[in-house]
Motif scaffolding. Sequence first.
Motif, short mmCIF file in Angstrom:
data_model
loop_
_atom_site.label_atom_id
_atom_site.label_comp_id
_atom_site.label_asym_id
_atom_site.label_seq_id
_atom_site.Cartn_x
_atom_site.Cartn_y
_atom_site.Cartn_z
N GLY A 120 0.75 -1.34 0.03
CA GLY A 120 -0.06 -0.11 0.17
C GLY A 120 0.87 1.32 0.05
N THR A 121 2.09 0.91 0.20
CA THR A 121 3.05 2.32 0.10
C THR A 121 3.35 2.73 -1.42
OG1 THR A 121 4.97 1.17 0.53
CG2 THR A 121 3.74 1.72 2.21
N ARG A 122 3.70 4.07 -1.74
CA ARG A 122 4.18 4.09 -2.86
C ARG A 122 5.62 4.15 -2.98
NH1 ARG A 122 1.74 6.43 -7.13
NH2 ARG A 122 -0.05 7.10 -5.83
N ASN A 123 6.04 3.41 -4.22
CA ASN A 123 7.72 3.44 -4.15
C ASN A 123 8.37 4.64 -5.21
OD1 ASN A 123 7.28 2.55 -7.14
ND2 ASN A 123 6.30 0.52 -6.49
N VAL A 124 9.48 4.10 -5.25
CA VAL A 124 10.19 5.35 -5.99
C VAL A 124 9.88 5.38 -7.76
CG1 VAL A 124 12.07 5.41 -4.39
CG2 VAL A 124 12.32 3.84 -6.18
N MET A 125 9.38 4.21 -8.00
CA MET A 125 8.95 3.89 -9.41
C MET A 125 7.79 4.73 -9.69
SD MET A 125 11.42 2.43 -10.91
CE MET A 125 12.59 3.05 -9.66
N GLY A 126 7.15 5.39 -8.90
CA GLY A 126 5.85 5.89 -8.85
C GLY A 126 4.48 5.23 -8.78
N SER A 127 4.41 3.96 -8.54
CA SER A 127 3.45 3.03 -8.08
C SER A 127 3.16 2.72 -6.81
CB SER A 127 3.25 1.79 -9.23
OG SER A 127 4.80 1.17 -8.99
N VAL A 128 1.93 2.14 -6.69
CA VAL A 128 1.79 1.64 -5.11
C VAL A 128 1.85 0.28 -5.36
CG1 VAL A 128 -0.20 1.36 -3.58
CG2 VAL A 128 -0.10 3.37 -5.00
N ASN A 129 2.67 -0.01 -3.95
CA ASN A 129 2.99 -1.62 -3.81
C ASN A 129 1.81 -2.53 -3.59
OD1 ASN A 129 5.83 -0.98 -4.35
ND2 ASN A 129 5.84 -0.36 -1.97
N ASP A 130 1.15 -3.03 -4.69
CA ASP A 130 -0.16 -3.77 -4.25
C ASP A 130 0.17 -5.14 -4.23
OD1 ASP A 130 0.59 -4.54 -7.14
OD2 ASP A 130 -1.34 -3.65 -7.76
N THR A 131 1.27 -5.58 -4.54
CA THR A 131 1.97 -7.08 -4.27
C THR A 131 3.33 -6.78 -3.78
OG1 THR A 131 0.48 -7.78 -6.13
CG2 THR A 131 2.11 -9.28 -5.44
N VAL A 132 3.74 -7.72 -2.80
CA VAL A 132 5.10 -8.06 -2.25
C VAL A 132 5.35 -9.41 -2.51
CG1 VAL A 132 4.88 -5.95 -0.61
CG2 VAL A 132 4.58 -8.49 0.01
N LEU A 133 6.78 -9.71 -2.61
CA LEU A 133 7.36 -11.08 -2.82
C LEU A 133 8.10 -11.32 -1.62
CD1 LEU A 133 7.71 -13.08 -5.22
CD2 LEU A 133 9.94 -12.20 -5.60
N VAL A 134 7.76 -12.46 -1.10
CA VAL A 134 8.55 -13.01 0.16
C VAL A 134 9.26 -14.22 -0.17
CG1 VAL A 134 8.16 -14.39 2.47
CG2 VAL A 134 6.25 -12.38 1.52
N GLN A 135 10.38 -14.00 0.00
CA GLN A 135 11.66 -14.94 -0.12
C GLN A 135 12.35 -15.47 0.81
OE1 GLN A 135 13.71 -12.64 -3.30
NE2 GLN A 135 12.90 -13.83 -4.68
N GLU A 136 12.87 -16.88 0.60
CA GLU A 136 13.67 -17.17 1.43
C GLU A 136 15.06 -16.66 1.47
OE1 GLU A 136 16.13 -21.52 1.80
OE2 GLU A 136 15.14 -21.08 0.04
N ARG A 137 15.66 -16.29 2.60
CA ARG A 137 17.04 -15.65 2.57
C ARG A 137 18.16 -16.22 2.27
NH1 ARG A 137 20.13 -12.17 7.33
NH2 ARG A 137 21.52 -11.17 6.09
N VAL A 138 18.78 -16.15 1.36
CA VAL A 138 19.96 -16.91 0.83
C VAL A 138 21.33 -16.08 1.05
CG1 VAL A 138 18.56 -17.96 -0.99
CG2 VAL A 138 19.91 -16.07 -1.59
N HIS A 139 22.10 -17.01 1.30
CA HIS A 139 23.43 -16.32 1.64
C HIS A 139 24.41 -16.50 0.80
CE1 HIS A 139 22.06 -15.43 5.89
NE2 HIS A 139 21.31 -16.43 5.68
N GLY A 140 25.33 -15.87 0.53
CA GLY A 140 26.67 -15.62 -0.31
C GLY A 140 27.27 -14.30 -0.67
N THR A 141 27.75 -14.23 -1.90
CA THR A 141 28.17 -12.83 -2.44
C THR A 141 27.41 -12.48 -3.64
OG1 THR A 141 30.41 -13.52 -1.65
CG2 THR A 141 30.34 -11.67 -3.31
N GLU A 142 26.88 -11.11 -3.70
CA GLU A 142 26.00 -10.51 -4.66
C GLU A 142 26.96 -10.04 -5.91
OE1 GLU A 142 22.38 -8.07 -5.46
OE2 GLU A 142 23.02 -8.18 -3.34
N TYR A 143 26.62 -10.29 -7.23
CA TYR A 143 27.30 -9.96 -8.38
C TYR A 143 26.33 -9.10 -9.15
CZ TYR A 143 31.06 -12.86 -6.77
OH TYR A 143 32.32 -13.54 -6.01
N VAL A 144 26.82 -8.36 -9.92
CA VAL A 144 26.16 -7.68 -11.30
C VAL A 144 26.87 -8.45 -12.42
CG1 VAL A 144 25.99 -5.66 -12.55
CG2 VAL A 144 25.58 -5.69 -10.12
N VAL A 145 26.03 -8.91 -13.06
CA VAL A 145 26.40 -9.35 -14.72
C VAL A 145 25.72 -8.40 -15.67
CG1 VAL A 145 26.69 -11.14 -16.20
CG2 VAL A 145 27.24 -11.44 -13.96
#
Length: 418
Positions: free
Chosen positions: A179-204
């Motif tokens: 229900g909050t407004r995000n930086v992209m300008g839209s309202v958060n009508d859905t959220v994703l719940v995810q398992e927390r995974v551990h490791g090192t994050e990369y950009v490709v």
Amino acid sequence: MVLVDPYSSGVALGKALRRAGLTTYAVLSYPPPDPRLTRTFEAGDHTDVISAEKGFSRVVDFVRNLGPLAVIAGIETGVELADSLSAELGLTLANDPALSRARRDKAAMMRTLQDAGVPVIRSMPVTDWRGSAQTVAAHGLSTETGDLVVKPTRSAMSDGLRLARRGSDLEATVREVLGTRNVMGSVNDTVLVQERVHGTEYVVDTFSDRGHHVVTNVCRYNKVAFGDSFAVYESTDFLPEDSPEIAALVPYVKRVLNALGIRFGACHNEVMLTEDGPLLMETGARLAGSGLVGAAELATGGSGISRYVQRLAEGATDGGDYRLQRRVRGVYLVFRRHGTVTNTAALERIRTLRSCRHAELSVRDGDVVSPTGGLMSTMTRGWALLAHRDLDQVERDHEEFRRIESELTFTGHAGEGR
């Protein structure tokens, strides 16, 4: 050339295309994203501008009359509109229109990858905080057994990212985001719940042409955790092309791109390398933001922008993956407490570091700051781009950056000290 939402890195793309002799037109999605993202946009840079507020059919007519070679998303908010316009015009330099939602919505993205047999993080979307704990528990996700990550499905830049720690009230965390407004300008009508995974994050970061994918740079995110923040950006390193991690990351990312229907253009892929292999955090079917494109040019001599120019102005790209030319690291100011900040003049010494190529230092004496959280707050407070052929020099200057940062003083608010 038509650019949809040419903000952030889209501004730099437009400039590069115009320098190459191409004419650019801007299409603006509606509602617009946060002003912090749109502030660098100049309508006068483009031959003409139209807003989607006028209606999709008006925009289609506008773009059709231009006869563009391609319609390109400047930032995340432009992805689906660029896809729709490309499909309406039957453009060949475009991505698979049937998978457009999967390139924008994180829940659809994870589901599409899973259906294609690509390993993903265990995830479940929810649209109501009431009963959300029971809903995700039916899919094996629960704070009774471990930490869970909660994120909006249509935001970016760590906006709205929350950690529901083991033993905590998941529904309260979901309620904070929905229900909050995000930086992209839209309202958060859905959220994703995810398992927390551990490791090192990369950009490709990649560039695709008719389904052939090349790598324009690989980066390693270095993050820290403190207080309520569990993934604060401390620095970003551009890695040599022969780094051992790349052998696992690149084939995985190419599987992701194929499954998401990526056929043309730049993509920004964030991947966690775990003990069990790589797992996608998210893919953005657009250029990287937050200064990464300019840093990539410094590190490798090229970027997604130069690939766009080669393909659209010159008719072909060089077709090969990147080669690192110098060690480049982005280092970010990290505030660990609330308070009124003083002695910011000390930060000016960062500009004199031997490897410092650029610095954005926005914080001023008297600013009231809170602990650093998402990427937006990180980028608006201060950072430096370090670059040198000698990695040891970059390491020394990184250490000096932190010593200079430690000279800042915070007063007035109770909280965790530095």
